[in-house]
Scaffold this motif. Structure first.
Motif, PDB file in Angstrom:
ATOM      1  N   ARG A 175      10.801  -6.526  16.386  1.00 16.34           N
ATOM      2  CA  ARG A 175      11.601  -7.687  17.242  1.00 16.34           C
ATOM      3  C   ARG A 175      10.793  -8.438  18.185  1.00 16.34           C
ATOM      4  NH1 ARG A 175      16.404  -6.115  18.796  1.00 16.34           N
ATOM      5  NH2 ARG A 175      16.461  -4.413  17.560  1.00 16.34           N
ATOM      6  N   ARG A 176      11.308  -9.348  18.512  1.00 12.57           N
ATOM      7  CA  ARG A 176      10.527 -10.398  19.638  1.00 12.57           C
ATOM      8  C   ARG A 176      11.401 -11.246  20.404  1.00 12.57           C
ATOM      9  NH1 ARG A 176       9.112 -15.669  18.314  1.00 12.57           N
ATOM     10  NH2 ARG A 176       9.579 -16.187  16.016  1.00 12.57           N
ATOM     11  N   GLU A 177      11.154 -11.819  21.685  1.00 12.78           N
ATOM     12  CA  GLU A 177      11.997 -12.668  22.176  1.00 12.78           C
ATOM     13  C   GLU A 177      11.471 -14.201  21.747  1.00 12.78           C
ATOM     14  OE1 GLU A 177      14.705 -12.467  23.831  1.00 12.78           O
ATOM     15  OE2 GLU A 177      14.827 -10.254  24.357  1.00 12.78           O
ATOM     16  N   TYR A 178      12.565 -14.930  21.615  1.00 17.00           N
ATOM     17  CA  TYR A 178      12.437 -16.436  21.325  1.00 17.00           C
ATOM     18  C   TYR A 178      12.152 -17.288  22.444  1.00 17.00           C
ATOM     19  CZ  TYR A 178      13.684 -14.684  16.505  1.00 17.00           C
ATOM     20  OH  TYR A 178      13.785 -13.882  15.570  1.00 17.00           O
ATOM     21  N   THR A 179      11.039 -17.785  22.702  1.00 16.08           N
ATOM     22  CA  THR A 179      11.088 -18.537  24.057  1.00 16.08           C
ATOM     23  C   THR A 179      10.273 -19.826  23.921  1.00 16.08           C
ATOM     24  OG1 THR A 179       8.805 -17.211  24.304  1.00 16.08           O
ATOM     25  CG2 THR A 179      10.518 -16.095  25.081  1.00 16.08           C
ATOM     26  N   ALA A 180      10.193 -20.254  22.888  1.00 14.23           N
ATOM     27  CA  ALA A 180       9.744 -21.687  22.475  1.00 14.23           C
ATOM     28  C   ALA A 180      10.561 -22.711  23.471  1.00 14.23           C
ATOM     29  CB  ALA A 180       9.626 -22.066  21.208  1.00 14.23           C
ATOM     30  N   GLY A 181      11.827 -22.584  23.715  1.00 15.04           N
ATOM     31  CA  GLY A 181      12.343 -23.587  24.469  1.00 15.04           C
ATOM     32  C   GLY A 181      13.922 -23.775  23.911  1.00 15.04           C
ATOM     33  N   GLY A 182      14.852 -24.300  24.733  1.00 13.92           N
ATOM     34  CA  GLY A 182      16.228 -24.144  24.303  1.00 13.92           C
ATOM     35  C   GLY A 182      16.565 -25.576  23.806  1.00 13.92           C
ATOM     36  N   LEU A 183      17.794 -25.914  23.143  1.00 13.26           N
ATOM     37  CA  LEU A 183      18.388 -27.048  22.729  1.00 13.26           C
ATOM     38  C   LEU A 183      19.396 -27.582  23.286  1.00 13.26           C
ATOM     39  CD1 LEU A 183      17.636 -29.228  20.318  1.00 13.26           C
ATOM     40  CD2 LEU A 183      19.020 -27.630  18.735  1.00 13.26           C
ATOM     41  N   HIS A 184      19.927 -28.753  23.828  1.00 10.19           N
ATOM     42  CA  HIS A 184      20.826 -29.248  24.622  1.00 10.19           C
ATOM     43  C   HIS A 184      21.273 -30.617  23.593  1.00 10.19           C
ATOM     44  CE1 HIS A 184      19.940 -26.206  27.513  1.00 10.19           C
ATOM     45  NE2 HIS A 184      18.678 -26.934  27.606  1.00 10.19           N
ATOM     46  N   ARG A 185      22.698 -30.690  23.883  1.00 10.31           N
ATOM     47  CA  ARG A 185      23.398 -31.850  23.128  1.00 10.31           C
ATOM     48  C   ARG A 185      22.734 -33.093  23.492  1.00 10.31           C
ATOM     49  NH1 ARG A 185      24.427 -35.499  20.770  1.00 10.31           N
ATOM     50  NH2 ARG A 185      26.290 -36.269  19.982  1.00 10.31           N
ATOM     51  N   GLU A 186      22.212 -33.470  24.573  1.00 10.77           N
ATOM     52  CA  GLU A 186      21.741 -34.662  24.998  1.00 10.77           C
ATOM     53  C   GLU A 186      20.105 -34.794  24.327  1.00 10.77           C
ATOM     54  OE1 GLU A 186      21.155 -31.800  28.429  1.00 10.77           O
ATOM     55  OE2 GLU A 186      22.807 -32.475  27.119  1.00 10.77           O
ATOM     56  N   MET A 187      19.730 -33.718  23.808  1.00 12.22           N
ATOM     57  CA  MET A 187      18.423 -33.957  23.134  1.00 12.22           C
ATOM     58  C   MET A 187      18.582 -34.357  21.805  1.00 12.22           C
ATOM     59  SD  MET A 187      17.064 -30.248  24.674  1.00 12.22           S
ATOM     60  CE  MET A 187      15.251 -30.311  23.742  1.00 12.22           C
ATOM     61  N   LEU A 188      19.685 -34.372  21.086  1.00  3.83           N
ATOM     62  CA  LEU A 188      20.031 -34.490  19.613  1.00  3.83           C
ATOM     63  C   LEU A 188      20.224 -35.983  19.370  1.00  3.83           C
ATOM     64  CD1 LEU A 188      22.302 -31.573  18.950  1.00  3.83           C
ATOM     65  CD2 LEU A 188      19.745 -31.801  18.263  1.00  3.83           C
ATOM     66  N   ASP A 189      19.751 -36.562  18.357  1.00  2.00           N
ATOM     67  CA  ASP A 189      19.779 -37.803  17.548  1.00  2.00           C
ATOM     68  C   ASP A 189      21.440 -37.809  17.222  1.00  2.00           C
ATOM     69  OD1 ASP A 189      20.046 -40.247  15.768  1.00  2.00           O
ATOM     70  OD2 ASP A 189      18.009 -40.427  16.801  1.00  2.00           O
ATOM     71  N   SER A 190      21.938 -38.894  17.239  1.00  2.00           N
ATOM     72  CA  SER A 190      23.316 -39.178  16.599  1.00  2.00           C
ATOM     73  C   SER A 190      23.239 -38.940  15.184  1.00  2.00           C
ATOM     74  CB  SER A 190      23.969 -40.399  17.100  1.00  2.00           C
ATOM     75  OG  SER A 190      23.286 -41.379  16.742  1.00  2.00           O
ATOM     76  N   CYS A 191      22.073 -39.027  14.323  1.00  2.00           N
ATOM     77  CA  CYS A 191      21.846 -39.094  12.850  1.00  2.00           C
ATOM     78  C   CYS A 191      21.008 -37.975  12.562  1.00  2.00           C
ATOM     79  CB  CYS A 191      21.221 -40.287  12.433  1.00  2.00           C
ATOM     80  SG  CYS A 191      20.568 -40.215  10.695  1.00  2.00           S
ATOM     81  N   PRO A 192      21.612 -36.999  11.820  1.00  2.00           N
ATOM     82  CA  PRO A 192      20.817 -35.563  11.655  1.00  2.00           C
ATOM     83  C   PRO A 192      19.675 -36.066  10.936  1.00  2.00           C
ATOM     84  CG  PRO A 192      22.749 -35.770  10.172  1.00  2.00           C
ATOM     85  CD  PRO A 192      22.929 -37.059  11.161  1.00  2.00           C
TER      86      PRO A 192
END
Length: 212
Positions: A7-24
């Motif tokens: 096991r390991r910790e995931y530390t690459a960074g978070g993801l927030h709604r304002e970071m997302l494009d409206s088009c997937p």
């Protein structure tokens, strides 16, 4: 082996709604570009999951060869197990496991055959040996020895000589039209960030955050 110890910790960074494009699809292209810049091995490799006519799920890795007309493109032999499964049930899933970035993208949608013209346009860009391999292999069919496959390759090299190699009529592309796309970013203490896009009746996308 004590698998539970890996096991390991995931530390690459978070993801927030304002970071997302409206088009997937634009969001996917952004993440794919980042995966390429990060130097990931085979960033376009994706797991394709199908269900055959007996209801058996199966997975294999294929390469993404483009985004066109709102879908994810790959190519294969139409006699392969994956193609036969798609003929029985065109609903499939794709997964991009970008582990080095603590990311994955999962797509659910319908696989549709591409036109002969589209498949031919791609086929001519393949390396010559890959073109010959497409002719030589009856993908997913049993073979008693590799030497038989190599002999078939040699026969085809002689047959085509230095001339143009045409598109086999048993080989071509599929386009997976997504209905649902999830972007997953690993988080510390297993508190991952997950955002799912769902296609609406008017072809717009609804975005919602999912619990980890």
């Amino acid at each position: 082996m004590h698998y539970e110890a890996f096991r390991r910790e995931y530390t690459a960074g978070g993801l927030h709604r304002e970071m997302l494009d409206s088009c997937p699809l634009r969001q996917f292209e952004s993440w794919l570009e980042q995966a390429v810049r990060a130097g990931l091995t085979d960033p376009t490799a994706m797991v394709l999951a199908t269900v055959d006519d007996e209801g058996l799920p199966w997975q294999r890795i294929v390469l993404l060869k483009g985004l066109s007309h709102g879908g994810f493109v790959f190519y294969t032999n139409y006699g392969s197990d994956k193609a036969q499964a798609i003929a029985a049930n065109p609903l499939v899933s794709l997964n991009f496991p970008w582990n080095e970035l603590d990311r994955q993208v999962t797509i659910g949608g319908r696989a549709e055959k591409m036109s002969v013209a589209e498949s031919a346009a791609y086929f001519v860009t393949r390396p010559r040996e890959s073109q010959i391999a497409a002719w030589a292999s009856r993908q997913s069919r049993p073979i008693s020895a590799r030497a038989l496959l190599e002999k078939q390759v040699a026969v085809l090299r002689e047959r085509f000589g230095k001339g143009e190699i045409p598109l086999p009529d048993f080989w071509g592309g599929y386009r997976v039209i997504p209905q649902r796309i999830e972007f997953w970013q690993g988080g510390e203490h297993r508190l991952h960030d997950r955002f799912q896009y769902r296609r609406q009746a008017d072809d717009s996308w609804q975005i919602e955050q999912l619990q980890p």
